[in-house]
Design a protein around this motif. Sequence first.
Motif: not given
Length: 312
Positions: A215, A217-218, A294, A297, A300-301
Amino acid sequence: MTHDIDLSGVYPAMCTPFDENERIDFETLREDAQRLESAGVDGLVPVGSTGESATLSHDEHVEVVEAVIDAVDDVPVIAGSGSNNTREALELSERSAEAGADGLLLISPYYNKPEQRGLIDHYETIADAVDLPQIVYNVPSRTGRSIEPDTAIELASHENVVGYKAASGDLGQIGEIAEGTRSEEFAVLSGDDALTLPTISVGGTGAISVAANIEPERTCAMVGAALDGDYARARELHHELGPLFRHLFVETNPIPVKEAMAIRGYGPARLRSPLSRLSEEYRDDLEAVLADLERSDAESTTSADGGPEAGR
């Protein structure tokens, strides 16, 4: 010399992928380095503990460092080059420097358990001989000996010793080192993902991270928020990542992270003996943790794109 490397942010401790014959899979290694650079990490750390350096020959060690350097465009590469033999660590460090490494990560000598004065001699020998920024790595669970705060603070006065990777699990010790090196250009980096946020809170500058392989990015968002003083956001991300932090250490690192890499399609789960594949009893839980991340994510998107979660 004055080093211009900025040891703040997130530095993934990279895995070393192997093919079915236990040879290094250089193509996958390069792809992984590029994936992590594209995700926004601040640097890369190949051939450390997570990179199974203990099972690599010296030539393989240097070849991995060269491959990672060649694969990336604009992030520093910190080569693991430690050993329990000072002469061997010096040779690995010199060869890593010749390969083009931007810095070195030096685990403290393991098994032979030197006294603190021996640790100082060991690190100063390498720092005197190799003109690269060097990070002292304290992981007593693997080495049998802790680098004490006074030792780390003394080493910080050497112009080439620019950082300390903290994997002792002792936040009091970590805070003491951060406190004692405030007048130096010295970075205290978490070597334990679960303690990255607390480490930054007492003066740390980031992490050499296992979880960032999975992970990135996070992990970068969590560390960035903490370094910016946004602890509410950093805590939120820390708790999102908490299950992953725990599941990546249910067995000896890098066993779980290599399994997670395989689940995500980032690389094979193969390890060199004496390490073995993750036990089946842990695999379903690891898959569930990765699926949850996932899913969050994706949600959130959707929210960011004005989907069903937008405006709530």
